[in-house]
Design a protein around this motif. Structure first.
Motif, short mmCIF file in Angstrom:
data_model
loop_
_atom_site.label_atom_id
_atom_site.label_comp_id
_atom_site.label_asym_id
_atom_site.label_seq_id
_atom_site.Cartn_x
_atom_site.Cartn_y
_atom_site.Cartn_z
N ARG A 146 0.84 -1.21 0.00
CA ARG A 146 0.00 0.00 0.00
C ARG A 146 0.87 1.26 0.00
NH1 ARG A 146 -2.95 -3.36 3.56
NH2 ARG A 146 -2.05 -2.37 5.40
N GLU A 149 1.96 1.78 -3.54
CA GLU A 149 0.84 2.35 -4.31
C GLU A 149 0.69 3.84 -4.04
OE1 GLU A 149 -2.38 -0.11 -3.09
OE2 GLU A 149 -1.83 -1.78 -4.42
N TYR A 151 3.20 5.80 -3.28
CA TYR A 151 4.29 6.40 -4.06
C TYR A 151 3.87 6.57 -5.52
CZ TYR A 151 7.77 5.43 -0.33
OH TYR A 151 8.48 5.40 0.83
N GLN A 152 3.25 5.54 -6.05
CA GLN A 152 2.84 5.59 -7.45
C GLN A 152 1.77 6.65 -7.68
OE1 GLN A 152 1.78 1.44 -7.87
NE2 GLN A 152 3.80 0.89 -8.69
N ASP A 153 0.82 6.75 -6.74
CA ASP A 153 -0.23 7.75 -6.86
C ASP A 153 0.33 9.16 -6.81
OD1 ASP A 153 -2.12 5.75 -7.02
OD2 ASP A 153 -2.69 5.86 -4.91
N GLY A 155 3.21 10.01 -7.93
CA GLY A 155 4.16 10.21 -9.02
C GLY A 155 5.60 10.02 -8.62
N PRO A 158 7.30 4.83 -10.84
CA PRO A 158 6.55 4.44 -12.04
C PRO A 158 5.57 3.32 -11.74
CG PRO A 158 8.78 3.54 -12.10
CD PRO A 158 8.73 4.46 -10.91
N ARG A 159 4.54 3.21 -12.55
CA ARG A 159 3.52 2.19 -12.34
C ARG A 159 3.79 0.92 -13.14
NH1 ARG A 159 -1.05 3.87 -9.80
NH2 ARG A 159 -1.36 6.10 -9.50
N ASP A 160 4.89 0.87 -13.90
CA ASP A 160 5.14 -0.29 -14.74
C ASP A 160 5.74 -1.47 -13.97
OD1 ASP A 160 7.51 1.02 -14.32
OD2 ASP A 160 8.30 0.67 -16.33
N PRO A 162 5.01 -3.88 -10.61
CA PRO A 162 3.97 -4.18 -9.62
C PRO A 162 4.38 -3.74 -8.21
CG PRO A 162 4.30 -6.05 -11.09
CD PRO A 162 5.39 -5.08 -11.40
N ALA A 163 3.42 -3.20 -7.48
CA ALA A 163 3.70 -2.70 -6.13
C ALA A 163 4.27 -3.80 -5.24
CB ALA A 163 2.42 -2.12 -5.52
#
Length: 209
Positions: A146, A149, A151-153, A155, A158-160, A162-163
């Protein structure tokens, strides 16, 4: 006969667990006898067996405590919103983890990292303790997933990727540093933080050529 207070009972149980922890950190679970524990805590057999039926129960109690303290350290990191960068986050987790048993030492060194390795090794031979280990790891992995996620939200990552892959890598960095503390001698948490910060800033020179 005067009734023994709960505070006294709790303090005596803590005394036994701390003494056993020093013994186990010094010589390992299986090279430590109950006589070693009795000598360490300076109590009679009757006083100790009032709280623990034997060495296996002592091992289980310390196993559960150590894993619980590690789990709380990891899960406390998830309460920070927004989460700090990974190097800061992992450093704070390790600082909290190493501080959990800072009052206990063997030969002048804190026992906690030694105990963690003893606990990991014990889980390889004891299926019940292994189940506790796996349950704790899964809880940590999901919590840190979580964080990734978040961090990804924001920016920050990167989202490429998997968390879960990132979460496992962050956990592995913390676990590896704990092993280094025990096997190679103590080192400041800042060493790991500096290394992570450098890795986070690494660029692929091949793509820039």
């Amino acid at each position: 006969m005067a009734r023994v207070s709960q505070a006294h009972l709790d303090a005596r149980r803590r005394q036994i667990l701390d003494g056993a922890a020093r013994c186990f950190a010094r010589n390992g679970f299986h090279a430590t006898s109950m006589q070693d524990v009795l000598k360490e805590v300076d109590l009679s057999a009757g006083a100790v067996y009032r709280y623990f039926s034997g060495k296996d129960e002592l091992i289980a109690a310390i196993f559960t405590e150590v894993l619980g303290e590690v789990r709380m350290s990891f899960e406390a990191a998830t309460e920070q919103v927004p989460p700090p960068p990974p190097d800061v986050l992992i450093g704070s987790v390790l600082g909290r983890t190493f501080g959990a048993r800072a009052h206990l030492a063997v030969d002048g060194e804190p026992v906690f990292s030694r105990l963690i390795i003893q606990v990991w090794a014990e889980s390889l031979r004891n299926k019940d303790l292994a189940a506790v280990m796996i349950e704790g790891f899964e809880a940590i992995r999901l919590a840190w997933g979580r964080i990734v996620e978040a961090y990804q939200d924001a920016g920050m990552m990167p989202r490429d990727v998997p968390a879960d892959h990132v979460a496992r890598t962050m956990i592995a960095a913390a676990q590896g540093f704990i092993i280094q503390q025990t096997m190679l001698g103590p080192a400041p948490v800042e060493f790991l933080q500096d290394g992570l910060r450098a890795l986070m800033g690494a660029r692929d020179a091949r793509s820039e050529a």
